[in-house]
Design a protein around this motif. Structure first.
Motif, PDB file in Angstrom:
ATOM      1  N   GLU A 335      44.216  17.043 -29.298  1.00 48.71           N
ATOM      2  CA  GLU A 335      45.074  18.201 -29.038  1.00 48.71           C
ATOM      3  C   GLU A 335      44.307  19.285 -28.296  1.00 48.71           C
ATOM      4  N   LYS A 336      43.065  19.513 -28.703  1.00 49.00           N
ATOM      5  CA  LYS A 336      42.241  20.554 -28.072  1.00 49.00           C
ATOM      6  C   LYS A 336      41.880  20.198 -26.624  1.00 49.00           C
ATOM      7  N   GLY A 337      41.939  18.917 -26.306  1.00 54.82           N
ATOM      8  CA  GLY A 337      41.572  18.480 -24.955  1.00 54.82           C
ATOM      9  C   GLY A 337      42.697  18.558 -23.943  1.00 54.82           C
ATOM     10  N   LEU A 338      43.892  18.893 -24.393  1.00 55.90           N
ATOM     11  CA  LEU A 338      45.051  18.910 -23.489  1.00 55.90           C
ATOM     12  C   LEU A 338      44.921  19.926 -22.353  1.00 55.90           C
ATOM     13  N   TYR A 339      44.141  21.007 -22.587  1.00 55.83           N
ATOM     14  CA  TYR A 339      43.968  22.020 -21.536  1.00 55.83           C
ATOM     15  C   TYR A 339      43.317  21.421 -20.286  1.00 55.83           C
ATOM     16  N   LEU A 340      42.598  20.307 -20.478  1.00 53.52           N
ATOM     17  CA  LEU A 340      41.891  19.682 -19.351  1.00 53.52           C
ATOM     18  C   LEU A 340      42.839  18.978 -18.379  1.00 53.52           C
ATOM     19  N   VAL A 341      44.044  18.625 -18.838  1.00 53.12           N
ATOM     20  CA  VAL A 341      44.961  17.843 -17.994  1.00 53.12           C
ATOM     21  C   VAL A 341      45.285  18.590 -16.701  1.00 53.12           C
ATOM     22  N   LYS A 342      45.660  19.875 -16.816  1.00 55.20           N
ATOM     23  CA  LYS A 342      45.996  20.654 -15.614  1.00 55.20           C
ATOM     24  C   LYS A 342      44.779  20.824 -14.707  1.00 55.20           C
ATOM     25  N   ILE A 343      43.624  21.021 -15.319  1.00 57.51           N
ATOM     26  CA  ILE A 343      42.382  21.182 -14.540  1.00 57.51           C
ATOM     27  C   ILE A 343      42.092  19.907 -13.758  1.00 57.51           C
ATOM     28  N   VAL A 344      42.248  18.752 -14.418  1.00 56.06           N
ATOM     29  CA  VAL A 344      41.977  17.460 -13.773  1.00 56.06           C
ATOM     30  C   VAL A 344      43.001  17.186 -12.671  1.00 56.06           C
ATOM     31  N   GLU A 345      44.279  17.435 -12.955  1.00 57.06           N
ATOM     32  CA  GLU A 345      45.331  17.213 -11.948  1.00 57.06           C
ATOM     33  C   GLU A 345      45.077  18.068 -10.707  1.00 57.06           C
ATOM     34  N   TYR A 346      44.740  19.347 -10.926  1.00 53.21           N
ATOM     35  CA  TYR A 346      44.451  20.257  -9.809  1.00 53.21           C
ATOM     36  C   TYR A 346      43.227  19.770  -9.027  1.00 53.21           C
ATOM     37  N   GLY A 347      42.190  19.366  -9.769  1.00 52.45           N
ATOM     38  CA  GLY A 347      40.952  18.908  -9.126  1.00 52.45           C
ATOM     39  C   GLY A 347      41.144  17.630  -8.326  1.00 52.45           C
ATOM     40  N   ILE A 348      41.942  16.697  -8.849  1.00 54.55           N
ATOM     41  CA  ILE A 348      42.214  15.445  -8.114  1.00 54.55           C
ATOM     42  C   ILE A 348      42.868  15.758  -6.777  1.00 54.55           C
ATOM     43  N   ASN A 349      43.819  16.683  -6.789  1.00 49.35           N
ATOM     44  CA  ASN A 349      44.512  17.066  -5.560  1.00 49.35           C
ATOM     45  C   ASN A 349      43.567  17.800  -4.601  1.00 49.35           C
ATOM     46  N   LYS A 350      42.739  18.681  -5.153  1.00 49.87           N
ATOM     47  CA  LYS A 350      41.818  19.467  -4.324  1.00 49.87           C
ATOM     48  C   LYS A 350      40.736  18.592  -3.684  1.00 49.87           C
ATOM     49  N   HIS A 351      40.236  17.620  -4.439  1.00 49.39           N
ATOM     50  CA  HIS A 351      39.105  16.802  -3.964  1.00 49.39           C
ATOM     51  C   HIS A 351      39.540  15.400  -3.525  1.00 49.39           C
ATOM     52  N   LYS A 352      40.836  15.217  -3.240  1.00 45.42           N
ATOM     53  CA  LYS A 352      41.372  13.870  -2.997  1.00 45.42           C
ATOM     54  C   LYS A 352      40.680  13.136  -1.847  1.00 45.42           C
ATOM     55  N   ASP A 353      40.150  13.874  -0.862  1.00 42.20           N
ATOM     56  CA  ASP A 353      39.497  13.222   0.273  1.00 42.20           C
ATOM     57  C   ASP A 353      38.044  12.854  -0.013  1.00 42.20           C
ATOM     58  N   ARG A 354      37.529  13.296  -1.176  1.00 37.33           N
ATOM     59  CA  ARG A 354      36.120  13.025  -1.481  1.00 37.33           C
ATOM     60  C   ARG A 354      35.921  12.219  -2.762  1.00 37.33           C
ATOM     61  N   ILE A 355      37.028  11.932  -3.478  1.00 41.89           N
ATOM     62  CA  ILE A 355      36.928  11.124  -4.699  1.00 41.89           C
ATOM     63  C   ILE A 355      37.662   9.808  -4.469  1.00 41.89           C
ATOM     64  N   ASP A 356      37.002   8.695  -4.730  1.00 47.39           N
ATOM     65  CA  ASP A 356      37.628   7.393  -4.477  1.00 47.39           C
ATOM     66  C   ASP A 356      38.678   7.070  -5.540  1.00 47.39           C
ATOM     67  N   ALA A 357      39.554   6.123  -5.187  1.00 49.70           N
ATOM     68  CA  ALA A 357      40.688   5.755  -6.054  1.00 49.70           C
ATOM     69  C   ALA A 357      40.220   5.271  -7.424  1.00 49.70           C
ATOM     70  N   HIS A 358      39.084   4.584  -7.475  1.00 46.61           N
ATOM     71  CA  HIS A 358      38.571   4.066  -8.742  1.00 46.61           C
ATOM     72  C   HIS A 358      38.345   5.193  -9.746  1.00 46.61           C
ATOM     73  N   HIS A 359      37.654   6.254  -9.310  1.00 43.48           N
ATOM     74  CA  HIS A 359      37.355   7.363 -10.223  1.00 43.48           C
ATOM     75  C   HIS A 359      38.619   8.132 -10.611  1.00 43.48           C
ATOM     76  N   VAL A 360      39.575   8.224  -9.682  1.00 47.22           N
ATOM     77  CA  VAL A 360      40.846   8.887 -10.005  1.00 47.22           C
ATOM     78  C   VAL A 360      41.574   8.110 -11.104  1.00 47.22           C
TER      79      VAL A 360
END
Length: 514
Positions: A335-360
């Motif tokens: 439950e305490k980790g749920l705050y990370l979901v928005k951070i991760v979603e935002y980061g995936i979109n922001k860094h999409k050209d530098r993070i490979d599909a495997h890590h996503v």
């Protein structure tokens, strides 16, 4: 229309910071004739548009379709030259390459003495910073120049250069062999994951033994030791020897801590070393040390002296958040980790050209497990679908397999069992296709398939039978990998004890805390 994510020039322009764009325009404008150049007009257009559209470019820049390719190539090169001149990108490695280029130009002008003077300084810096490939190139150019610039010391100089070339060549060969071995083992890990059978284990052991060069640790330099520890780390991961993973990832990080200057010259390797150390601590459930290591990594990344660039920013996002999620899995605090979901979603979109599909996909799987842990099975299924429906994912077959198994369990828990039989057949076929049908998966599918014919009063007994059966495989050399992806034992115990799965994991975490 070309896909924006596939046009290299468009991606490069969009990756530039405001200061880098300003510097590029200043660089181009240093000659007045460039102010109306078509390549500058193309740059301004690409900077302005949200999506790459060739029709818009052809009509706006007044260029023929046949000329566009050359214009784009010219602009791409000009941007790279501008970036190379930016002080932010001027690290020791770039500076040494620049000195080597200057020396080559002076040599071609016949100014041998000046060229040798630059090369001698550059060589000292290269050796001092463990850049032995560049050092070897420098020695080779020195040898060429010495054959044309005759001095009274040429006999001694010839011996000195020959000895240096031999030493550097030997060190570079060792580095090359170790880096090749490390890369191949990493490739195996990405392709299929952990070993699944005696044949897999035998194959990995034979490959490692055959390709590991003979070495004397005391004679190895920083670079050779780094690749050696990497090779042992990937070998340990493949055979699921997580204590050895901890041992070699610790050696990797300690190597940097003993050579502080290397942290700033090779920040990416330093980050990766810390990430694999955290991953190893996660697998051996060393919670207290995991927290200390994660906190130390955060402090280092916030240090104003730590190198900053787009690549490091993307890796920092990836490693920090993946391990923050792991911390909540360790402690059972979903439950305490749920705050990370928005951070991760935002980061995936922001860094999409530098993070490979495997890590996503790994991040999506972790988020799915987070929701599974709090009992939000429908949201868990949403994230698993991102993995299951990704037809372009060619790596990490084990992740794709366990995403499907977890999806089956989540569908059952969510009461969405009206298509369960179809999903069971689909998952069964997929596991067979991937050659990943092991006892844990077989028992899980058999159990889920039988649920339709079980009366409610018999359900607890069936959960108990499956729990007893799966406990046999918890420490099995090949079956235990199933529990790394999905803590199915805790899920079963949550049903048997009528407690949330998060509470079961928290109680276990308290017992294992060290």
């Amino acid at each position: 229309m070309t896909n924006a994510h596939k046009d290299a020039l468009f991606i490069l322009v969009k990756a530039l910071s405001k200061s880098e764009k300003r510097q590029f325009k200043l660089y181009v404008g240093r000659l007045g004739v460039n102010t109306d150049a078509k390549f500058l007009a193309l740059f301004n257009l690409l900077d302005k548009i949200k999506r790459y559209d060739e029709k818009v470019i052809l009509s706006s820049v007044s260029v023929k379709k046949a000329q566009l390719s050359n214009l784009k190539a010219h602009l791409y090169r000009q941007i790279l030259v501008s970036l190379r001149l930016n002080p932010v990108n001027q690290n020791i490695r770039v500076q040494m390459r620049e000195q080597l280029d200057f020396a080559t130009i002076l040599y071609q002008k016949g100014l041998y003495k000046q060229s040798l003077k630059i090369l001698d300084k550059a060589k000292s810096v290269a050796i001092e910073n463990e850049e032995k490939n560049i050092a070897y190139e420098i020695v080779e150019l020195e040898k060429i120049i010495e054959t044309q610039y005759i001095t009274r010391s040429i006999p001694d100089r010839a011996d000195e250069l020959a000895l240096q070339a031999k030493e550097l060549s030997g060190q570079n060969v060792m580095t090359s062999k170790l880096s090749n071995l490390s890369l191949q083992l990493y490739g195996m890990m990405l392709k299929v994951g952990y070993v699944r059978s005696d044949d897999d284990l035998k194959g990995v052991k034979e490959y490692f033994t055959k390709h590991l060069p003979k070495y004397d640790l005391d004679t190895l330099g920083f670079r050779e030791k780094l690749w050696l520890y990497k090779a042992y780390l990937w070998y340990s991961f493949l055979i699921q020897d997580f204590l050895s993973c901890y041992k070699y990832s610790s050696k990797w990080v300690d190597l940097f801590n003993e050579n502080k200057e290397m942290i700033y010259l090779n920040p990416v390797f330093y980050l990766k070393g810390n990430h694999y150390l955290l991953e190893s601590l996660f697998y051996v459930k060393y919670s207290s040390q995991f927290k200390v290591t994660l906190e130390e990594l955060e402090v280092i990344l916030k240090d104003s002296n730590f190198p900053k660039n787009d690549n490091i920013t993307s890796l920092a996002f990836l490693y920090l958040n993946a391990n923050k999620l792991n911390l909540h899995f360790l402690d059972g605090t979903f439950e305490k980790g749920l705050y990370l979901v928005k951070i991760v979603e935002y980061g995936i979109n922001k860094h999409k050209d530098r993070i490979d599909a495997h890590h996503v996909m790994v991040l999506y799987y972790k988020i799915a497990c987070l929701y599974f842990g709090i009992g939000d099975n429908k949201t868990c299924i949403v994230y698993l679908k991102k993995i299951i429906e990704n037809k372009n994912l060619k790596m990490r077959e084990d992740l794709m397999c366990f995403a499907r198994v977890l999806s089956l369990v989540a569908h059952y828990e969510a009461g969405m069992d009206y298509h369960l039989e179809i999903q069971l057949k689909s998952t069964y076929k997929f596991l067979l296709k991937m050659n990943d049908m092991h006892e844990v998966q077989k028992e899980m599918i058999k159990f889920l398939r039988s649920l339709g014919g079980i009366y409610p009063n018999e359900l607890r007994r069936e959960f108990q039978k499956l729990h007893t059966e799966l406990k046999k495989y918890e420490d099995h050399p090949y079956e235990k990998r199933s529990f790394l992806y999905l803590d199915i034992i805790s899920w079963l115990e949550s049903h048997l004890e009528n407690k949330p799965v998060s509470q079961i994991i928290r109680e276990k975490a308290l017992l294992h805390t060290r």
